[in-house]
Write a protein that holds these residues in place. Structure first.
Motif, PDB file in Angstrom:
ATOM      1  N   LEU A 198      10.328  10.336  15.315  1.00 21.39           N
ATOM      2  CA  LEU A 198      10.093   9.893  16.984  1.00 21.39           C
ATOM      3  C   LEU A 198      10.154  10.675  17.560  1.00 21.39           C
ATOM      4  O   LEU A 198      10.098  10.760  18.813  1.00 21.39           O
ATOM      5  CB  LEU A 198      11.328   8.477  17.392  1.00 21.39           C
ATOM      6  N   GLY A 199       9.955  11.818  17.310  1.00 13.68           N
ATOM      7  CA  GLY A 199      10.034  13.070  18.554  1.00 13.68           C
ATOM      8  C   GLY A 199       8.617  13.184  19.298  1.00 13.68           C
ATOM      9  O   GLY A 199       7.424  12.978  18.502  1.00 13.68           O
ATOM     10  N   GLY A 200       8.026  14.160  19.761  1.00 13.96           N
ATOM     11  CA  GLY A 200       6.517  14.471  20.637  1.00 13.96           C
ATOM     12  C   GLY A 200       5.972  14.950  19.177  1.00 13.96           C
ATOM     13  O   GLY A 200       4.531  14.601  20.200  1.00 13.96           O
ATOM     14  N   SER A 201       6.049  15.543  17.783  1.00 14.30           N
ATOM     15  CA  SER A 201       5.522  15.363  16.788  1.00 14.30           C
ATOM     16  C   SER A 201       4.728  14.368  16.330  1.00 14.30           C
ATOM     17  O   SER A 201       3.999  14.078  15.183  1.00 14.30           O
ATOM     18  CB  SER A 201       5.191  16.144  16.180  1.00 14.30           C
ATOM     19  N   PHE A 202       5.124  12.638  16.903  1.00 14.22           N
ATOM     20  CA  PHE A 202       5.477  11.837  16.460  1.00 14.22           C
ATOM     21  C   PHE A 202       3.752  11.553  15.419  1.00 14.22           C
ATOM     22  O   PHE A 202       3.220  10.840  14.608  1.00 14.22           O
ATOM     23  CB  PHE A 202       5.773  10.279  16.868  1.00 14.22           C
ATOM     24  N   LEU A 203       2.224  11.712  16.270  1.00 13.12           N
ATOM     25  CA  LEU A 203       1.001  11.450  16.126  1.00 13.12           C
ATOM     26  C   LEU A 203       0.289  12.562  15.383  1.00 13.12           C
ATOM     27  O   LEU A 203      -1.012  11.867  15.172  1.00 13.12           O
ATOM     28  CB  LEU A 203       0.576  10.931  17.543  1.00 13.12           C
ATOM     29  N   ASN A 204       0.609  13.752  15.455  1.00 11.90           N
ATOM     30  CA  ASN A 204       0.104  14.294  14.446  1.00 11.90           C
ATOM     31  C   ASN A 204      -0.135  14.395  13.266  1.00 11.90           C
ATOM     32  O   ASN A 204      -0.998  15.061  12.693  1.00 11.90           O
ATOM     33  CB  ASN A 204       1.284  15.633  14.772  1.00 11.90           C
ATOM     34  N   ASN A 205       0.555  13.955  12.257  1.00 11.64           N
ATOM     35  CA  ASN A 205      -0.059  13.171  10.951  1.00 11.64           C
ATOM     36  C   ASN A 205       0.033  11.817  11.192  1.00 11.64           C
ATOM     37  O   ASN A 205       0.547  11.049  11.273  1.00 11.64           O
ATOM     38  CB  ASN A 205       1.513  13.531  10.556  1.00 11.64           C
ATOM     39  N   LEU A 206      -1.392  11.682  10.571  1.00 10.01           N
ATOM     40  CA  LEU A 206      -1.754   9.921  10.349  1.00 10.01           C
ATOM     41  C   LEU A 206      -2.359   9.964   9.303  1.00 10.01           C
ATOM     42  O   LEU A 206      -2.692  10.429   8.462  1.00 10.01           O
ATOM     43  CB  LEU A 206      -3.021   9.840  11.707  1.00 10.01           C
ATOM     44  N   GLY A 207      -1.839   9.201   8.331  1.00  6.18           N
ATOM     45  CA  GLY A 207      -2.576   8.242   6.803  1.00  6.18           C
ATOM     46  C   GLY A 207      -3.644   6.980   7.443  1.00  6.18           C
ATOM     47  O   GLY A 207      -2.973   6.437   7.895  1.00  6.18           O
ATOM     48  N   ILE A 208      -4.568   8.339   6.955  1.00  4.40           N
ATOM     49  CA  ILE A 208      -5.951   6.724   7.314  1.00  4.40           C
ATOM     50  C   ILE A 208      -6.502   6.310   5.319  1.00  4.40           C
ATOM     51  O   ILE A 208      -6.598   7.102   4.756  1.00  4.40           O
ATOM     52  CB  ILE A 208      -7.168   7.581   7.365  1.00  4.40           C
ATOM     53  N   GLY A 209      -6.357   4.840   5.772  1.00  3.08           N
ATOM     54  CA  GLY A 209      -6.266   4.080   4.544  1.00  3.08           C
ATOM     55  C   GLY A 209      -7.983   3.083   4.552  1.00  3.08           C
ATOM     56  O   GLY A 209      -8.162   2.634   5.186  1.00  3.08           O
ATOM     57  N   PHE A 210      -7.590   2.132   3.185  1.00  6.61           N
ATOM     58  CA  PHE A 210      -8.640   1.164   3.274  1.00  6.61           C
ATOM     59  C   PHE A 210      -7.583   0.354   2.038  1.00  6.61           C
ATOM     60  O   PHE A 210      -6.955   0.561   1.819  1.00  6.61           O
ATOM     61  CB  PHE A 210      -9.962   0.686   2.500  1.00  6.61           C
ATOM     62  N   ARG A 211      -7.727  -1.044   2.194  1.00 13.58           N
ATOM     63  CA  ARG A 211      -6.885  -2.082   1.730  1.00 13.58           C
ATOM     64  C   ARG A 211      -8.760  -3.335   1.188  1.00 13.58           C
ATOM     65  O   ARG A 211      -9.495  -3.714   1.781  1.00 13.58           O
ATOM     66  CB  ARG A 211      -5.809  -2.816   1.956  1.00 13.58           C
ATOM     67  N   LEU A 212      -8.660  -3.137  -0.185  1.00 12.13           N
ATOM     68  CA  LEU A 212      -9.048  -4.749  -0.797  1.00 12.13           C
ATOM     69  C   LEU A 212      -8.761  -6.083  -0.447  1.00 12.13           C
ATOM     70  O   LEU A 212      -7.232  -5.501  -1.462  1.00 12.13           O
ATOM     71  CB  LEU A 212      -9.895  -4.640  -2.071  1.00 12.13           C
ATOM     72  N   ILE A 213      -8.717  -6.437  -0.250  1.00  4.00           N
ATOM     73  CA  ILE A 213      -7.866  -8.348  -0.742  1.00  4.00           C
ATOM     74  C   ILE A 213      -8.971  -9.064  -1.109  1.00  4.00           C
ATOM     75  O   ILE A 213      -9.210  -9.456  -1.468  1.00  4.00           O
ATOM     76  CB  ILE A 213      -7.916  -8.876   1.125  1.00  4.00           C
ATOM     77  N   LEU A 214      -7.706  -9.432  -2.995  1.00  5.62           N
ATOM     78  CA  LEU A 214      -8.934  -9.952  -3.979  1.00  5.62           C
ATOM     79  C   LEU A 214      -7.757 -10.777  -3.998  1.00  5.62           C
ATOM     80  O   LEU A 214      -6.961 -11.600  -3.511  1.00  5.62           O
ATOM     81  CB  LEU A 214      -8.897  -9.384  -5.120  1.00  5.62           C
TER      82      LEU A 214
END
Length: 214
Positions: A198-214
């Motif tokens: 929750l410090g100043g670098s909170f948004l510097n590392n983001l994970g981008i992904g996907f989900r398949l719903i079966l």
């Protein structure tokens, strides 16, 4: 502060939203996280940092809006020309993880969803460091058990496909044990800690992904 207020707003909004993952659904997906940075200092070689991680996961909704499953991951990182006081160091890191997770989904709009992900996992990393003054290379082996919570946003491209952004851990607890080798010298360490992004670098590392719903 504005970033933290945005996160709190999303959490409060999610409390009053509707469920969207139906009981019995299977979720299969993956995430890719990355961070790249360059630093230029006067009369010094350019410092570079490259970090990439990949995770795959699968789970089942045991009730509406609640998914339990497992995750596996791999990471690779490098740092070049880091100045450590008297010379420059370059390092490479490789690692893996395995664990279980619990997710709770809430609707924000018809296609956008907020989710919270609690994860318990085991992590192992190996880092090798070389120095510009030809000193003995260093090797660090670290093993960690962690429990953490992270929020995210998901967009339903279709009924069976969602794209998502996973934010860094809001809070986590970890136990670490490590070994360090420099030449023929060996040392060990153990630690227990609580951490937060929750410090100043909170948004510097983001994970981008996907989900398949079966």
């Amino acid at each position: 502060m504005k970033k933290n207020y945005l996160l709190l707003t999303l959490i409060v909004t999610a409390v009053f939203a509707n469920a969207q993952i139906k009981q019995g659904s299977f979720l299969v997906g993956g995430q890719l996280g990355f961070n790249r940075s360059n630093y230029d200092a006067p009369n010094q070689p350019q410092q570079k940092s490259r970090n990439t991680n990949f995770n795959i996961s699968a789970g089942k909704a045991y009730k509406d809006n609640a998914v339990f499953g497992f995750t596996l991951g791999y990471l690779h990182g490098s740092n070049t020309n880091s100045f450590n006081g008297s010379n420059y160091a370059s390092s490479k890191t490789k690692g893996y993880n395995a664990g279980v997770f619990y997710r709770s989904y809430r609707n924000l709009t018809s296609n956008f969803y907020f989710f919270g992900a609690a994860t318990a996992g085991y992590f192992g990393t190996t880092q090798t460091t070389t120095f510009s003054n030809n000193a003995d290379a260093a090797k660090n082996i670290n093993k960690s058990t962690q429990v953490s919570f992270a929020p995210g946003l998901s967009y339903a491209v279709s009924k069976n496909l969602q794209l998502e952004i996973l934010l860094p851990d809001v809070i986590g607890v970890s136990y670490n044990s490590g070994k360090s080798f420099i030449g023929t010298a060996e040392s060990t360490s153990k630690s227990f800690g609580v951490y937060s992004s929750l410090g100043g670098s909170f948004l510097n590392n983001l994970g981008i992904g996907f989900r398949l719903i079966l």
